[in-house]
Scaffold this motif. Structure first.
Motif, PDB file in Angstrom:
ATOM      1  N   VAL A  93       0.831  -1.203   0.000  1.00  0.00           N
ATOM      2  CA  VAL A  93       0.000   0.000   0.000  1.00  0.00           C
ATOM      3  C   VAL A  93       0.865   1.252   0.000  1.00  0.00           C
ATOM      4  O   VAL A  93       2.022   1.250   0.431  1.00  0.00           O
ATOM      5  N   MET A  94       0.250   2.310  -0.484  1.00  0.00           N
ATOM      6  CA  MET A  94       0.819   3.640  -0.395  1.00  0.00           C
ATOM      7  C   MET A  94      -0.311   4.596  -0.051  1.00  0.00           C
ATOM      8  O   MET A  94      -1.428   4.456  -0.559  1.00  0.00           O
ATOM      9  N   ALA A  95      -0.026   5.559   0.821  1.00  0.00           N
ATOM     10  CA  ALA A  95      -0.970   6.632   1.123  1.00  0.00           C
ATOM     11  C   ALA A  95      -0.179   7.926   1.184  1.00  0.00           C
ATOM     12  O   ALA A  95       0.899   7.979   1.795  1.00  0.00           O
ATOM     13  N   ARG A  96      -0.707   8.961   0.553  1.00  0.00           N
ATOM     14  CA  ARG A  96      -0.013  10.248   0.502  1.00  0.00           C
ATOM     15  C   ARG A  96      -1.001  11.347   0.861  1.00  0.00           C
ATOM     16  O   ARG A  96      -2.140  11.354   0.391  1.00  0.00           O
ATOM     17  N   ALA A  97      -0.568  12.271   1.705  1.00  0.00           N
ATOM     18  CA  ALA A  97      -1.472  13.332   2.148  1.00  0.00           C
ATOM     19  C   ALA A  97      -0.742  14.659   2.253  1.00  0.00           C
ATOM     20  O   ALA A  97       0.450  14.712   2.580  1.00  0.00           O
ATOM     21  N   ARG A  98      -1.482  15.714   1.967  1.00  0.00           N
ATOM     22  CA  ARG A  98      -0.969  17.078   2.143  1.00  0.00           C
ATOM     23  C   ARG A  98      -1.226  17.491   3.581  1.00  0.00           C
ATOM     24  O   ARG A  98      -2.341  17.343   4.092  1.00  0.00           O
ATOM     25  N   LEU A  99      -0.193  18.021   4.247  1.00  0.00           N
ATOM     26  CA  LEU A  99      -0.285  18.376   5.649  1.00  0.00           C
ATOM     27  C   LEU A  99       0.004  19.861   5.853  1.00  0.00           C
ATOM     28  O   LEU A  99       0.674  20.492   5.038  1.00  0.00           O
ATOM     29  N   ASP A 100      -0.486  20.377   6.974  1.00  0.00           N
ATOM     30  CA  ASP A 100      -0.099  21.726   7.368  1.00  0.00           C
ATOM     31  C   ASP A 100       1.400  21.744   7.633  1.00  0.00           C
ATOM     32  O   ASP A 100       1.979  20.760   8.113  1.00  0.00           O
ATOM     33  N   GLN A 101       2.044  22.882   7.379  1.00  0.00           N
ATOM     34  CA  GLN A 101       3.486  22.968   7.566  1.00  0.00           C
ATOM     35  C   GLN A 101       3.883  22.677   9.009  1.00  0.00           C
ATOM     36  O   GLN A 101       4.917  22.059   9.270  1.00  0.00           O
ATOM     37  N   ILE A 103       2.452  20.651  11.144  1.00  0.00           N
ATOM     38  CA  ILE A 103       2.434  19.208  11.359  1.00  0.00           C
ATOM     39  C   ILE A 103       3.585  18.544  10.613  1.00  0.00           C
ATOM     40  O   ILE A 103       4.253  17.649  11.124  1.00  0.00           O
ATOM     41  N   GLY A 104       3.851  19.016   9.402  1.00  0.00           N
ATOM     42  CA  GLY A 104       4.919  18.435   8.611  1.00  0.00           C
ATOM     43  C   GLY A 104       6.288  18.608   9.229  1.00  0.00           C
ATOM     44  O   GLY A 104       7.203  17.811   8.984  1.00  0.00           O
ATOM     45  N   ALA A 105       6.444  19.652  10.056  1.00  0.00           N
ATOM     46  CA  ALA A 105       7.734  19.904  10.699  1.00  0.00           C
ATOM     47  C   ALA A 105       7.889  19.161  12.017  1.00  0.00           C
ATOM     48  O   ALA A 105       8.956  19.206  12.630  1.00  0.00           O
ATOM     49  N   VAL A 135       7.992   5.926   6.130  1.00  0.00           N
ATOM     50  CA  VAL A 135       7.228   7.170   6.128  1.00  0.00           C
ATOM     51  C   VAL A 135       8.177   8.265   5.673  1.00  0.00           C
ATOM     52  O   VAL A 135       9.268   8.431   6.232  1.00  0.00           O
ATOM     53  N   THR A 136       7.766   8.995   4.652  1.00  0.00           N
ATOM     54  CA  THR A 136       8.596  10.054   4.088  1.00  0.00           C
ATOM     55  C   THR A 136       7.857  11.377   4.152  1.00  0.00           C
ATOM     56  O   THR A 136       6.666  11.445   3.815  1.00  0.00           O
ATOM     57  N   SER A 137       8.542  12.411   4.578  1.00  0.00           N
ATOM     58  CA  SER A 137       7.970  13.754   4.610  1.00  0.00           C
ATOM     59  C   SER A 137       8.747  14.636   3.653  1.00  0.00           C
ATOM     60  O   SER A 137       9.986  14.677   3.690  1.00  0.00           O
ATOM     61  N   VAL A 138       8.022  15.331   2.761  1.00  0.00           N
ATOM     62  CA  VAL A 138       8.656  16.171   1.749  1.00  0.00           C
ATOM     63  C   VAL A 138       7.997  17.541   1.744  1.00  0.00           C
ATOM     64  O   VAL A 138       6.774  17.658   1.705  1.00  0.00           O
ATOM     65  N   MET A 139       8.815  18.588   1.773  1.00  0.00           N
ATOM     66  CA  MET A 139       8.290  19.953   1.668  1.00  0.00           C
ATOM     67  C   MET A 139       8.465  20.429   0.242  1.00  0.00           C
ATOM     68  O   MET A 139       9.560  20.338  -0.325  1.00  0.00           O
ATOM     69  N   THR A 153       3.656  20.609   2.749  1.00  0.00           N
ATOM     70  CA  THR A 153       4.360  19.395   3.139  1.00  0.00           C
ATOM     71  C   THR A 153       3.488  18.193   2.826  1.00  0.00           C
ATOM     72  O   THR A 153       2.282  18.216   3.065  1.00  0.00           O
ATOM     73  N   HIS A 154       4.095  17.174   2.264  1.00  0.00           N
ATOM     74  CA  HIS A 154       3.393  15.925   1.994  1.00  0.00           C
ATOM     75  C   HIS A 154       4.028  14.805   2.809  1.00  0.00           C
ATOM     76  O   HIS A 154       5.248  14.738   2.935  1.00  0.00           O
TER      77      HIS A 154
END
Length: 199
Positions: A93-101, A103-105, A135-139, A153-154
């Motif tokens: 599985v893969m799930a990708r979401a846009r997050l508030d900055q 939360i992303g930080a 889990v990967t976080s990308v700005m 941030t995703h």
């Protein structure tokens, strides 16, 4: 509409499918799903297993025309089993979401996002083992000319595990829940997939 496509056999050749794989596909077809998800059947990888099925999903909620969260689920089946799987099925599985900055930080984002998956599996009653993932976080920053016009941030969760039975309905429900939680929503009341596609 067919809800699950397979590689290794024609959809019209259902009698030729391995019985356990057919059982798994039927359990997916009849599984409930939360509302406000758009599902699409997509081609499955052909090199990972003799038989495979794949779905994508995205939230109807969007920001600037882009879904807040989306994902992909692949079911792999090898009747002979694979040592790396410790079984004859594997779910990817893969799930990708846009997050508030903010939360992303958060340095605990990875741990929190991984718990979304494990809690979704446990709450759905999905039996599994050999769970691995990242889990990967990308700005991302968008520029118009020389000026910054947008930044976001995703978070992306990628995981795979081996189900303990061919009843994959709970695993599918867990994936749906993961996408909703990643989008910042609680899973909504469920409807059977076979009914929801006719609404």
């Amino acid at each position: 509409m067919t809800f699950i496509s397979t590689t290794g056999a024609s959809q019209d050749a259902t009698p030729g499918l391995p019985p356990r794989f057919e059982e798994a596909l039927l359990s997916l077809r009849d599984a409930p799903r939360p509302r406000r998800l758009i599902l699409d059947e997509v081609p499955a990888p052909k090199r990972l297993a003799p038989y495979a099925a794949a779905l994508t999903a995205e939230t109807t909620d969007n920001e600037a025309g882009t879904p807040i969260a989306s994902g992909r689920l692949v079911v792999l089946h090898d009747p002979d089993g694979q040592d790396a799987w410790d079984g004859d099925f594997r779910i990817v599985v893969m799930a990708r979401a846009r997050l508030d900055q903010e939360i992303g930080a958060d340095p605990l984002l990875g741990t929190a996002a991984w718990s979304w998956l494990t809690e979704a599996l446990d709450e759905a009653g999905a039996g599994y083992h050999a769970l691995v993932g990242t889990v990967t976080s990308v700005m991302s920053e968008t520029f118009g000319g020389l000026e910054l016009t947008d930044s976001c941030t995703h978070a992306e969760i990628r995981a795979s595990w081996t189900p303990t039975t061919p009843d994959l309905g709970p695993h599918l429900a867990a994936w749906y829940a993961l996408i909703h939680v990643a989008a910042g929503h609680e899973p909504l009341s469920a409807t059977p997939l076979s009914l929801a596609t006719n609404q």
